[in-house]
Design a protein around this motif. Structure first.
Motif, PDB file in Angstrom:
ATOM      1  N   THR A  13      -0.747  -0.099  -3.919  1.00  0.00           N
ATOM      2  CA  THR A  13       0.078  -1.112  -4.576  1.00  0.00           C
ATOM      3  C   THR A  13       1.399  -0.557  -5.098  1.00  0.00           C
ATOM      4  O   THR A  13       2.466  -1.110  -4.813  1.00  0.00           O
ATOM      5  CB  THR A  13      -0.708  -1.790  -5.714  1.00  0.00           C
ATOM      6  N   ALA A  14       1.368   0.528  -5.850  1.00  0.00           N
ATOM      7  CA  ALA A  14       2.600   1.065  -6.457  1.00  0.00           C
ATOM      8  C   ALA A  14       3.633   1.491  -5.409  1.00  0.00           C
ATOM      9  O   ALA A  14       4.796   1.071  -5.490  1.00  0.00           O
ATOM     10  CB  ALA A  14       2.274   2.200  -7.415  1.00  0.00           C
ATOM     11  N   PRO A  15       3.286   2.313  -4.407  1.00  0.00           N
ATOM     12  CA  PRO A  15       4.315   2.692  -3.430  1.00  0.00           C
ATOM     13  C   PRO A  15       4.805   1.514  -2.586  1.00  0.00           C
ATOM     14  O   PRO A  15       5.973   1.467  -2.197  1.00  0.00           O
ATOM     15  CB  PRO A  15       3.648   3.765  -2.568  1.00  0.00           C
ATOM     16  N   GLU A  17       5.085  -1.638  -3.632  1.00  0.00           N
ATOM     17  CA  GLU A  17       6.026  -2.378  -4.477  1.00  0.00           C
ATOM     18  C   GLU A  17       7.327  -1.610  -4.676  1.00  0.00           C
ATOM     19  O   GLU A  17       8.398  -2.209  -4.753  1.00  0.00           O
ATOM     20  CB  GLU A  17       5.363  -2.735  -5.797  1.00  0.00           C
ATOM     21  N   THR A  18       7.260  -0.286  -4.714  1.00  0.00           N
ATOM     22  CA  THR A  18       8.476   0.530  -4.810  1.00  0.00           C
ATOM     23  C   THR A  18       9.344   0.320  -3.578  1.00  0.00           C
ATOM     24  O   THR A  18      10.574   0.182  -3.681  1.00  0.00           O
ATOM     25  CB  THR A  18       8.114   2.020  -4.969  1.00  0.00           C
ATOM     26  N   THR A  19       8.727   0.282  -2.405  1.00  0.00           N
ATOM     27  CA  THR A  19       9.466   0.034  -1.161  1.00  0.00           C
ATOM     28  C   THR A  19      10.124  -1.342  -1.185  1.00  0.00           C
ATOM     29  O   THR A  19      11.303  -1.485  -0.831  1.00  0.00           O
ATOM     30  CB  THR A  19       8.531   0.157   0.056  1.00  0.00           C
ATOM     31  N   ARG A  21      10.994  -3.092  -3.807  1.00  0.00           N
ATOM     32  CA  ARG A  21      12.110  -3.065  -4.773  1.00  0.00           C
ATOM     33  C   ARG A  21      13.340  -2.403  -4.159  1.00  0.00           C
ATOM     34  O   ARG A  21      14.466  -2.853  -4.358  1.00  0.00           O
ATOM     35  CB  ARG A  21      11.700  -2.344  -6.058  1.00  0.00           C
ATOM     36  N   ALA A  22      13.132  -1.334  -3.399  1.00  0.00           N
ATOM     37  CA  ALA A  22      14.264  -0.650  -2.754  1.00  0.00           C
ATOM     38  C   ALA A  22      14.925  -1.560  -1.724  1.00  0.00           C
ATOM     39  O   ALA A  22      16.162  -1.612  -1.635  1.00  0.00           O
ATOM     40  CB  ALA A  22      13.785   0.646  -2.097  1.00  0.00           C
ATOM     41  N   SER A  25      16.847  -4.196  -3.702  1.00  0.00           N
ATOM     42  CA  SER A  25      18.077  -3.675  -4.313  1.00  0.00           C
ATOM     43  C   SER A  25      19.156  -3.386  -3.273  1.00  0.00           C
ATOM     44  O   SER A  25      20.341  -3.403  -3.578  1.00  0.00           O
ATOM     45  CB  SER A  25      17.788  -2.434  -5.157  1.00  0.00           C
ATOM     46  N   HIS A 109       4.354   6.339   3.187  1.00  0.00           N
ATOM     47  CA  HIS A 109       5.322   5.295   3.520  1.00  0.00           C
ATOM     48  C   HIS A 109       4.629   4.033   3.993  1.00  0.00           C
ATOM     49  O   HIS A 109       3.460   4.049   4.358  1.00  0.00           O
ATOM     50  CB  HIS A 109       6.319   5.771   4.589  1.00  0.00           C
TER      51      HIS A 109
END
Length: 142
Positions: A13-15, A17-19, A21-22, A25, A109
């Motif tokens: 979940t965390a990685p 969601e980080t992807t 967000r990137a 952005s 990834h």
């Protein structure tokens, strides 16, 4: 190293969601992208064997221990996709450690595909795409 399938998939979940967000952005409309796979990087060959055995209980192996770039890589399709951030994650790639370039274990990834790379790059022409990976023999990528 996760010992259960639920711990293994929950850690995605965390990685993931980080992807997302990137992508957001950078101004990329990621909802139009097709999710391809997630990759779990192993820190040791023992971990590779453990993760493959764990996945065999919940997935079909569609590519077992293929030798790519000097290491084994297996690809699994989950019997029941896992929902992560609105995407159905069904394909998981597991590369063995490469003795010459060790990495810590964990989700490395997530990959998405686009129907037309040239059109996608034209749409987001202001972004600094790195096209060096397009020449890769086994796994062309941007």
């Amino acid at each position: 190293m996760p010992t259960t399938f639920s711990a293994f998939t929950a850690a995605l979940t965390a990685p993931f969601e980080t992807t997302l967000r990137a992508l957001r952005s950078a101004g990329i409309a990621y909802h139009d992208l097709t999710f391809d796979h997630a990759c779990w990087r192993c820190a040791s060959s023992a971990e590779y064997e453990h993760i493959c055995a764990l996945l065999h209980q919940h997935a079909a192996c569609i590519s077992a221990h293929a030798s790519i770039g000097g290491r084994r890589i297996s690809t699994f399709v989950l019997h029941q996709p896992v929902q992560v951030a609105g995407y159905a994650v069904s394909t998981i790639e597991v590369p063995d450690v490469k003795p010459t370039s060790p990495h810590p274990s964990g989700w490395e990834h997530v990959e998405f595909t686009v129907p037309d790379l040239a059109a996608f790059q034209a749409q987001y022409a202001a972004l600094p795409f790195d096209n060096r990976g397009l020449a890769a023999a086994h796994h062309p990528n941007v």
